[in-house]
Design a protein around this motif. Structure first.
Motif, PDB file in Angstrom:
ATOM      1  N   THR A 116       1.015 -12.916  -4.965  1.00 37.35           N
ATOM      2  CA  THR A 116      -0.044 -12.009  -5.414  1.00 37.35           C
ATOM      3  C   THR A 116       0.285 -10.566  -5.053  1.00 37.35           C
ATOM      4  N   SER A 117       0.783 -10.357  -3.844  1.00 37.08           N
ATOM      5  CA  SER A 117       1.133  -8.991  -3.439  1.00 37.08           C
ATOM      6  C   SER A 117       2.192  -8.405  -4.364  1.00 37.08           C
ATOM      7  N   MET A 118       3.149  -9.228  -4.768  1.00 40.38           N
ATOM      8  CA  MET A 118       4.208  -8.766  -5.664  1.00 40.38           C
ATOM      9  C   MET A 118       3.675  -8.477  -7.063  1.00 40.38           C
ATOM     10  N   MET A 119       2.802  -9.352  -7.554  1.00 41.41           N
ATOM     11  CA  MET A 119       2.198  -9.091  -8.862  1.00 41.41           C
ATOM     12  C   MET A 119       1.475  -7.744  -8.860  1.00 41.41           C
ATOM     13  N   LEU A 120       0.727  -7.471  -7.796  1.00 44.30           N
ATOM     14  CA  LEU A 120      -0.046  -6.227  -7.735  1.00 44.30           C
ATOM     15  C   LEU A 120       0.861  -4.998  -7.705  1.00 44.30           C
ATOM     16  N   SER A 121       1.910  -5.040  -6.893  1.00 42.90           N
ATOM     17  CA  SER A 121       2.799  -3.876  -6.809  1.00 42.90           C
ATOM     18  C   SER A 121       3.566  -3.681  -8.110  1.00 42.90           C
ATOM     19  N   ASN A 122       4.035  -4.782  -8.699  1.00 39.26           N
ATOM     20  CA  ASN A 122       4.784  -4.697  -9.958  1.00 39.26           C
ATOM     21  C   ASN A 122       3.891  -4.198 -11.092  1.00 39.26           C
ATOM     22  N   GLN A 123       2.670  -4.688 -11.144  1.00 35.09           N
ATOM     23  CA  GLN A 123       1.742  -4.266 -12.194  1.00 35.09           C
ATOM     24  C   GLN A 123       1.465  -2.770 -12.118  1.00 35.09           C
ATOM     25  N   ALA A 124       1.197  -2.291 -10.917  1.00 39.92           N
ATOM     26  CA  ALA A 124       0.920  -0.862 -10.747  1.00 39.92           C
ATOM     27  C   ALA A 124       2.134  -0.018 -11.109  1.00 39.92           C
ATOM     28  N   MET A 125       3.331  -0.491 -10.750  1.00 36.94           N
ATOM     29  CA  MET A 125       4.538   0.267 -11.036  1.00 36.94           C
ATOM     30  C   MET A 125       4.838   0.270 -12.527  1.00 36.94           C
ATOM     31  N   ILE A 126       4.655  -0.872 -13.178  1.00 39.31           N
ATOM     32  CA  ILE A 126       4.845  -0.940 -14.632  1.00 39.31           C
ATOM     33  C   ILE A 126       3.891   0.023 -15.331  1.00 39.31           C
ATOM     34  N   ASN A 127       2.632   0.026 -14.906  1.00 39.55           N
ATOM     35  CA  ASN A 127       1.656   0.929 -15.533  1.00 39.55           C
ATOM     36  C   ASN A 127       2.043   2.390 -15.335  1.00 39.55           C
ATOM     37  N   TYR A 128       2.592   2.700 -14.182  1.00 35.57           N
ATOM     38  CA  TYR A 128       3.047   4.069 -13.937  1.00 35.57           C
ATOM     39  C   TYR A 128       4.176   4.437 -14.900  1.00 35.57           C
ATOM     40  N   PHE A 129       5.172   3.567 -15.018  1.00 29.80           N
ATOM     41  CA  PHE A 129       6.291   3.855 -15.924  1.00 29.80           C
ATOM     42  C   PHE A 129       5.800   4.041 -17.364  1.00 29.80           C
ATOM     43  N   LEU A 130       4.868   3.195 -17.784  1.00 30.18           N
ATOM     44  CA  LEU A 130       4.354   3.289 -19.153  1.00 30.18           C
ATOM     45  C   LEU A 130       3.568   4.578 -19.359  1.00 30.18           C
ATOM     46  N   GLU A 131       2.747   4.924 -18.377  1.00 30.03           N
ATOM     47  CA  GLU A 131       1.962   6.162 -18.489  1.00 30.03           C
ATOM     48  C   GLU A 131       2.853   7.399 -18.510  1.00 30.03           C
ATOM     49  N   GLN A 132       3.910   7.370 -17.701  1.00 27.02           N
ATOM     50  CA  GLN A 132       4.818   8.506 -17.617  1.00 27.02           C
ATOM     51  C   GLN A 132       5.834   8.537 -18.762  1.00 27.02           C
ATOM     52  N   LYS A 133       5.903   7.403 -19.501  1.00 26.02           N
ATOM     53  CA  LYS A 133       6.891   7.256 -20.588  1.00 26.02           C
ATOM     54  C   LYS A 133       8.307   7.501 -20.060  1.00 26.02           C
ATOM     55  N   THR A 134       8.596   6.826 -18.954  1.00 28.51           N
ATOM     56  CA  THR A 134       9.890   7.006 -18.300  1.00 28.51           C
ATOM     57  C   THR A 134      10.519   5.652 -18.012  1.00 28.51           C
ATOM     58  N   PRO A 135      11.842   5.548 -18.006  1.00 23.94           N
ATOM     59  CA  PRO A 135      12.475   4.305 -17.570  1.00 23.94           C
ATOM     60  C   PRO A 135      12.255   4.111 -16.073  1.00 23.94           C
ATOM     61  N   GLY A 136      12.502   2.924 -15.599  1.00 25.49           N
ATOM     62  CA  GLY A 136      12.344   2.665 -14.179  1.00 25.49           C
ATOM     63  C   GLY A 136      12.910   1.317 -13.805  1.00 25.49           C
ATOM     64  N   VAL A 137      12.899   1.028 -12.498  1.00 28.03           N
ATOM     65  CA  VAL A 137      13.470  -0.222 -12.008  1.00 28.03           C
ATOM     66  C   VAL A 137      12.568  -0.832 -10.953  1.00 28.03           C
ATOM     67  N   ILE A 138      12.453  -2.139 -11.006  1.00 28.12           N
ATOM     68  CA  ILE A 138      11.756  -2.913  -9.978  1.00 28.12           C
ATOM     69  C   ILE A 138      12.734  -3.939  -9.429  1.00 28.12           C
ATOM     70  N   LEU A 139      12.811  -4.009  -8.116  1.00 24.74           N
ATOM     71  CA  LEU A 139      13.631  -5.024  -7.448  1.00 24.74           C
ATOM     72  C   LEU A 139      12.714  -5.843  -6.559  1.00 24.74           C
ATOM     73  N   ASN A 140      12.665  -7.151  -6.784  1.00 28.40           N
ATOM     74  CA  ASN A 140      11.792  -8.039  -6.032  1.00 28.40           C
ATOM     75  C   ASN A 140      12.578  -8.897  -5.050  1.00 28.40           C
ATOM     76  N   MET A 141      11.934  -9.195  -3.927  1.00 30.02           N
ATOM     77  CA  MET A 141      12.578 -10.006  -2.891  1.00 30.02           C
ATOM     78  C   MET A 141      12.236 -11.475  -3.096  1.00 30.02           C
ATOM     79  N   GLY A 142      13.254 -12.260  -3.406  1.00 35.51           N
ATOM     80  CA  GLY A 142      13.082 -13.696  -3.508  1.00 35.51           C
ATOM     81  C   GLY A 142      13.603 -14.380  -2.260  1.00 35.51           C
ATOM     82  N   SER A 143      14.135 -15.565  -2.426  1.00 39.35           N
ATOM     83  CA  SER A 143      14.743 -16.319  -1.321  1.00 39.35           C
ATOM     84  C   SER A 143      15.569 -17.440  -1.924  1.00 39.35           C
ATOM     85  N   VAL A 144      16.662 -17.795  -1.245  1.00 40.79           N
ATOM     86  CA  VAL A 144      17.432 -18.948  -1.707  1.00 40.79           C
ATOM     87  C   VAL A 144      16.591 -20.227  -1.671  1.00 40.79           C
TER      88      VAL A 144
END
Length: 261
Positions: A116-144
């Motif tokens: 849930t924490s990751m969904m929230l941060s990713n969602q907010a960041m995606i919305n920022y990129f879309l609003e700014q009309k700019t490219p961007g990158v998200i890197l998420n921490m998984g685990s083996v």
């Protein structure tokens, strides 16, 4: 790598791998906003990271946390170029474990901390990129553990489910937003010596197991700095043709059987 004139937010950036990444980015010329939950770790990070960093103490599971972080970073540093989401944690103390012993509280808390924490941060960041009309990158921490289980020493089935879901979530949004030049990737570490992994990284039986399970560099737990090269590669603007990928930084974990004494 030259990160001059770039800005990144690190959710979970005041301890462990997130803090190591924050230092590495700043050393390469980036500006960083690091978010941490613990006030003491935030104060320590603020002292160490210097003037090219902002440090914000807040809870990653709250929707307002990322909104505030984006506002702070944009107002202070200008355009934000990416997010590294590291925040997460073990649900053992709430009842995560083998399925026959798993509690509903353990399941829910583990999902909240990691997914849930990751969904929230990713969602907010995606919305920022879309609003700014700019490219961007998200890197998420998984685990083996999301795709390479270890049934004797690492039996937290809610955690494994959350980390597996991070891969599916990241690939799905990577596909959807690729036409906007928004990239989403995942790093999947094995056992590292971080505050969250203290139980395992100080257990002699597990350390013996690691000598054959993740045999690189003497068969040891990873150090936080061991992920930095991968983090810098994924976050750098020149990696504009890389999205939807999962990279194991695991000392050989996924290639090795691991021997029990």
């Amino acid at each position: 790598m030259n990160f001059k004139d770039t800005t990144y937010i690190i959710m979970g950036g005041t301890t462990g791998m997130g803090f190591a990444a924050a230092k590495a980015l700043i050393e390469q010329g980036a500006k960083v906003l690091a978010i941490g939950r613990n006030q003491e770790s935030c104060e320590n990070a603020e002292n160490e990271l210097g003037s090219n960093a902002l440090v914000y103490s807040a809870d990653a599971t709250k929707p307002e946390t990322m909104a505030k972080a984006i506002q702070m970073a944009h107002e202070t540093f200008g355009t934000i170029h990416g997010l590294f989401h590291v925040a997460g944690g073990s649900g053992r103390k709430w009842g995560d474990g083998p399925l026959d012993q798993l509690t509903l509280e353990g399941w829910n808390k583990t999902m909240e901390l990691n997914l849930t924490s990751m969904m929230l941060s990713n969602q907010a960041m995606i919305n920022y990129f879309l609003e700014q009309k700019t490219p961007g990158v998200i890197l998420n921490m998984g685990s083996v553990l999301g795709y390479s289980p270890s049934p004797k020493y690492f039996v937290t089935h809610a955690y494994a489910a959350a980390k597996s879901a991070i891969i599916g979530f990241s690939k799905s949004i990577a596909a959807y937003y690729a036409e906007k030049n928004i990239r989403v990737n995942v790093i999947a570490p094995s056992l590292f010596s971080t505050p969250m992994a203290k139980r395992a990284s100080e257990d002699e039986d597990i350390l013996d197991f690691l000598r054959t399970k993740q045999p690189l560099d003497g068969g040891r737990p990873g150090e936080s700095e061991d992920i930095n090269t991968a983090v810098l590669m994924f976050l750098h603007p020149n990696s504009k043709f890389i999205t939807g990928q999962v990279l194991a930084v695991d000392g050989g974990w996924t290639l090795s059987e691991g021997q029990y004494q």
